[in-house]
Design a protein around this motif. Structure first.
Motif, short mmCIF file in Angstrom:
data_model
loop_
_atom_site.label_atom_id
_atom_site.label_comp_id
_atom_site.label_asym_id
_atom_site.label_seq_id
_atom_site.Cartn_x
_atom_site.Cartn_y
_atom_site.Cartn_z
N TYR A 167 -22.16 24.28 12.13
CA TYR A 167 -21.95 25.03 13.37
C TYR A 167 -21.86 26.52 13.02
O TYR A 167 -21.23 26.90 12.03
CB TYR A 167 -20.66 24.59 14.07
CG TYR A 167 -20.68 23.14 14.51
CD1 TYR A 167 -21.20 22.79 15.75
CD2 TYR A 167 -20.16 22.13 13.69
CE1 TYR A 167 -21.21 21.46 16.16
CE2 TYR A 167 -20.18 20.80 14.09
CZ TYR A 167 -20.71 20.48 15.32
OH TYR A 167 -20.72 19.16 15.73
N TYR A 168 -22.46 27.36 13.85
CA TYR A 168 -22.47 28.79 13.52
C TYR A 168 -22.19 29.63 14.76
O TYR A 168 -22.40 29.21 15.91
CB TYR A 168 -23.82 29.17 12.90
CG TYR A 168 -25.00 29.05 13.83
CD1 TYR A 168 -25.51 30.15 14.50
CD2 TYR A 168 -25.63 27.81 14.03
CE1 TYR A 168 -26.59 30.03 15.35
CE2 TYR A 168 -26.71 27.69 14.87
CZ TYR A 168 -27.20 28.80 15.54
OH TYR A 168 -28.27 28.67 16.38
N GLY A 169 -21.72 30.83 14.51
CA GLY A 169 -21.42 31.76 15.59
C GLY A 169 -22.44 32.89 15.65
O GLY A 169 -23.51 32.81 15.07
N GLU A 170 -22.07 33.95 16.35
CA GLU A 170 -22.97 35.08 16.53
C GLU A 170 -22.66 36.17 15.52
O GLU A 170 -21.50 36.40 15.17
CB GLU A 170 -22.86 35.64 17.95
CG GLU A 170 -23.32 34.66 19.03
CD GLU A 170 -23.18 35.25 20.42
OE1 GLU A 170 -22.45 36.27 20.55
OE2 GLU A 170 -23.77 34.71 21.36
N ASP A 201 -16.22 23.01 4.82
CA ASP A 201 -16.37 24.33 4.21
C ASP A 201 -16.71 25.34 5.30
O ASP A 201 -17.07 24.97 6.43
CB ASP A 201 -17.47 24.30 3.15
CG ASP A 201 -17.43 25.52 2.24
OD1 ASP A 201 -16.44 26.27 2.32
OD2 ASP A 201 -18.40 25.72 1.48
N PHE A 202 -16.60 26.62 4.96
CA PHE A 202 -16.98 27.67 5.91
C PHE A 202 -17.35 28.93 5.14
O PHE A 202 -16.94 29.11 3.98
CB PHE A 202 -15.83 27.97 6.89
CG PHE A 202 -14.57 28.47 6.23
CD1 PHE A 202 -14.38 29.84 6.00
CD2 PHE A 202 -13.57 27.59 5.82
CE1 PHE A 202 -13.23 30.30 5.40
CE2 PHE A 202 -12.42 28.05 5.21
CZ PHE A 202 -12.23 29.41 5.00
N GLY A 238 -10.15 26.69 16.22
CA GLY A 238 -10.56 27.50 17.36
C GLY A 238 -11.98 28.03 17.20
O GLY A 238 -12.77 28.03 18.15
N LYS A 239 -12.30 28.48 15.97
CA LYS A 239 -13.66 28.96 15.72
C LYS A 239 -14.68 27.84 15.87
O LYS A 239 -15.76 28.03 16.42
CB LYS A 239 -13.74 29.56 14.32
CG LYS A 239 -13.01 30.89 14.17
CD LYS A 239 -13.71 31.97 14.99
CE LYS A 239 -13.06 33.32 14.80
NZ LYS A 239 -13.73 34.38 15.60
N LEU A 240 -14.32 26.65 15.36
CA LEU A 240 -15.22 25.51 15.45
C LEU A 240 -15.51 25.16 16.91
O LEU A 240 -16.66 24.90 17.29
CB LEU A 240 -14.63 24.31 14.72
CG LEU A 240 -15.45 23.02 14.76
CD1 LEU A 240 -16.83 23.24 14.12
CD2 LEU A 240 -14.71 21.89 14.05
N SER A 241 -14.46 25.19 17.74
CA SER A 241 -14.64 24.89 19.16
C SER A 241 -15.54 25.93 19.82
O SER A 241 -16.40 25.60 20.65
CB SER A 241 -13.28 24.85 19.85
OG SER A 241 -13.42 24.66 21.25
N LEU A 242 -15.36 27.20 19.43
CA LEU A 242 -16.19 28.27 19.99
C LEU A 242 -17.65 28.10 19.57
O LEU A 242 -18.57 28.23 20.39
CB LEU A 242 -15.66 29.62 19.53
CG LEU A 242 -16.48 30.85 19.94
CD1 LEU A 242 -16.51 30.99 21.46
CD2 LEU A 242 -15.90 32.11 19.30
N PHE A 243 -17.87 27.79 18.29
CA PHE A 243 -19.23 27.62 17.79
C PHE A 243 -19.93 26.44 18.46
O PHE A 243 -21.12 26.49 18.76
CB PHE A 243 -19.24 27.43 16.27
CG PHE A 243 -18.75 28.64 15.51
CD1 PHE A 243 -18.53 29.85 16.16
CD2 PHE A 243 -18.50 28.57 14.15
CE1 PHE A 243 -18.08 30.97 15.46
CE2 PHE A 243 -18.05 29.67 13.45
CZ PHE A 243 -17.85 30.88 14.11
N LYS A 263 -6.72 34.30 6.66
CA LYS A 263 -6.22 33.91 7.98
C LYS A 263 -6.33 32.41 8.18
O LYS A 263 -5.47 31.78 8.81
CB LYS A 263 -7.00 34.65 9.07
CG LYS A 263 -6.40 34.53 10.45
CD LYS A 263 -7.11 35.46 11.43
CE LYS A 263 -6.43 35.40 12.80
NZ LYS A 263 -7.10 36.30 13.78
N ALA A 264 -7.40 31.82 7.63
CA ALA A 264 -7.57 30.37 7.73
C ALA A 264 -6.45 29.63 7.01
O ALA A 264 -6.02 28.55 7.45
CB ALA A 264 -8.92 29.97 7.17
N ARG A 265 -5.98 30.20 5.90
CA ARG A 265 -4.87 29.56 5.17
C ARG A 265 -3.55 29.73 5.93
O ARG A 265 -2.73 28.81 5.96
CB ARG A 265 -4.76 30.16 3.77
CG ARG A 265 -5.87 29.74 2.83
CD ARG A 265 -5.53 30.09 1.38
NE ARG A 265 -5.37 31.53 1.21
CZ ARG A 265 -6.36 32.37 0.89
NH1 ARG A 265 -7.58 31.88 0.69
NH2 ARG A 265 -6.14 33.65 0.74
#
Length: 383
Positions: free
Chosen positions: A131-134, A87-88, A105-110, A95-97
C-alpha cells in the motif's frame, strides 16, 4: 462612474473564475498523470525489492539498488495476507516506534487512496500487499488550486478596495467642491438681502416682518457657513445639546404647517453638554425635520426624544408620515437617492457623514413602517 465600477468588478470576477477553473482542470490533469507515474514507480520498486530478495544471484544488483534507493518520497507499507504490517519505507520510523497507531493510521489512509500492488511468491504462493501514499509533489499539485484561489481572491479584494477608496475620495472631493461653490454663490445675494432687510426696518409698521426676514437672512448665512465647511474638519466645541435641538425645532415650527405638532421630550434633563460643531449639527437636525415634514403632507406629529445614557446621548426623531418601504431602507443614506420630485438626494448622506465622521457618532433608521412613520436615531459620544 458607478456603472464603470460595476463593469470593472464584473470583469475581474469573470477573469478570476476563468483562472480558477482553468487551474483546477489543469492541476487535476497533472495530478492524474503524476499519480499514474507514481504507481508505475511503486510497481517497479516492488519488482526490484522482490528480485533482490528472491533471486539475488540473477539480479543486476547495481540497477536494483539504484531503483530501491531512488524512491525517497513515496511512502509504502507492506502487509501479509492477514493485514499485518511487515515493513515500511519513507515513513517516520521513530514516530512509528513511539506511537503504535501511527502505522495503522497511515495504512488505513493508503488503503482509501490507492488499490494495493499485490505480489505473489512463486515458491510458497503467499501474497504480499503493498500500500502506498502520495508523494509531496502530488500533494502540492492537488493543493495548488486552493492556494491560487486564495491569491486571486486576495488580489480581487485589494483591487476592489482600491477602486472603492478612489471612488469615495472622488465623491468627497465632488461634494466638497459643490458645497464650497454653493457657499460662494450664496454670498452675494445674502449680503444684498441683509441690506434690504435693514432698509425695511427703517419703515414704520414693518417691525414684525423685518424681524422674521432678518431671522431668515441669518439662517441663509448659517447655511452658507455650513456649506463652506464641507471638506474640512470642523472644530468641535462644548455645547448644550438640548439648547441646540430646541433652537432648530423652534425655527422649523414657525415655518411648518399649523396642523403639524412638535414635541420635545428631554426626560427631565435641563442641559446635556457634549462636543459639537454647532452649525453642522443644526444642519443635521434641520434636514431630518424637513424630511419628516415632507413625509407628513402638511399634518401629523413630530417627536424629538433626547436620552442621556452613561457613555452616549441618543436623539430620536419620530414622525407620523408615510414611512419608508423595506426596499428603500438600505438606500436612504446613499448619494442620489430621493423620493422627492426635486432635490439631489444628498441631505441624509451628508448628515450621516457629519455625525459619523466629524462627531464620531451614528445616524441610522431605528424604525420605519409604511403608513405609520419613521424614527431616525442619532447617537453621540460623551466626553
Amino acid at each position: 462612474m458607478i456603472q464603470r465600477f460595476l463593469n470593472w468588478r464584473t470583469a475581474l470576477s469573470v477573469v478570476a473564475i476563468a483562472i480558477v477553473i482553468g487551474t483546477i482542470f489543469y492541476s487535476q490533469y497533472l495530478a492524474r498523470k503524476i499519480a499514474f507515474e507514481e504507481r508505475q514507480k511503486v510497481e517497479i520498486w516492488v519488482e526490484a525489492e522482490k528480485s533482490l530478495i528472491n533471486s539475488p544471484a540473477d539480479a543486476d544488483t547495481k540497477l536494483v539498488s539504484s531503483i530501491l534507493i531512488y524512491n525517497t518520497d513515496i511512502p509504502i507499507i507492506r502487509t501479509d495476507e492477514n493485514g499485518s504490517i511487515i515493513d515500511f519505507v519513507n515513513l517516520d520510523s521513530a514516530k512509528a516506534r513511539r506511537e503504535p497507531e501511527f502505522l495503522a493510521g497511515k495504512l488505513s489512509l493508503f488503503k482509501s487512496s490507492h488499490e494495493p500492488i499485490v505480489y505473489t511468491d512463486p515458491i510458497n504462493n503467499k501474497k504480499d500487499f503493498y500500500y502506498y501514499g502520495e508523494s509531496r509533489l502530488l500533494r502540492q499539485v492537488r493543493y495548488y488550486p486552493i492556494v491560487q484561489l486564495l491569491i486571486v481572491a486576495l488580489f480581487i479584494f485589494v483591487t476592489l478596495y482600491a477602486i472603492s477608496v478612489r471612488n469615495k475620495s472622488m465623491q468627497n472631493q465632488l461634494w466638497a467642491g459643490m458645497a464650497k461653490e454653493t457657499a460662494h454663490q450664496l454670498g452675494t445675494p445674502v449680503t444684498s438681502l441683509d441690506g434690504w432687510v435693514e432698509m425695511l426696518k427703517e419703515i414704520p409698521g414693518n417691525e414684525k416682518i423685518s424681524a422674521e426676514l432678518s431671522k431668515d437672512v441669518e439662517r441663509l448665512k448659517l447655511v452658507s457657513e455650513r456649506f463652506s465647511k464641507i471638506g474640512s474638519m470642523p472644530q468641535l466645541e462644548r455645547k448644550d445639546l438640548i439648547h441646540q435641538v430646541t433652537n432648530v425645532v423652534d425655527y422649523i415650527r414657525k415655518r411648518a404647517p399649523d396642523k403639524v405638532h412638535f414635541n420635545v421630550n428631554t426626560h427631565d434633563q435641563d442641559s446635556i453638554y457634549i462636543m459639537l460643531s454647532g452649525s453642522l449639527f443644526d444642519w443635521v437636525i434641520e434636514n431630518i425635520l424637513k424630511n419628516a415634514l415632507d413625509a407628513m403632507a402638511g399634518k401629523g406629529e413630530i417627536t424629538i426624544e433626547i436620552q442621556n445614557a452613561a457613555s452616549s446621548v441618543f436623539v430620536d426623531i419620530t414622525d407620523s408620515g408615510k414611512g419608508i418601504s423595506s426596499a428603500n431602507l438600505g438606500k436612504v443614506f446613499k448619494p442620489g437617492f430621493t423620493t422627492k420630485k426635486r432635490g439631489w438626494g444628498l441631505g441624509l448622506t451628508l448628515s450621516k457623514r457629519i455625525i459619523e465622521q466629524y462627531h464620531k457618532g451614528e445616524l441610522y433608521v431605528k424604525h420605519s413602517e409604511p403608513g405609520k412613520g419613521t424614527t431616525f436615531r442619532i447617537v453621540l459620544p460623551k466626553g
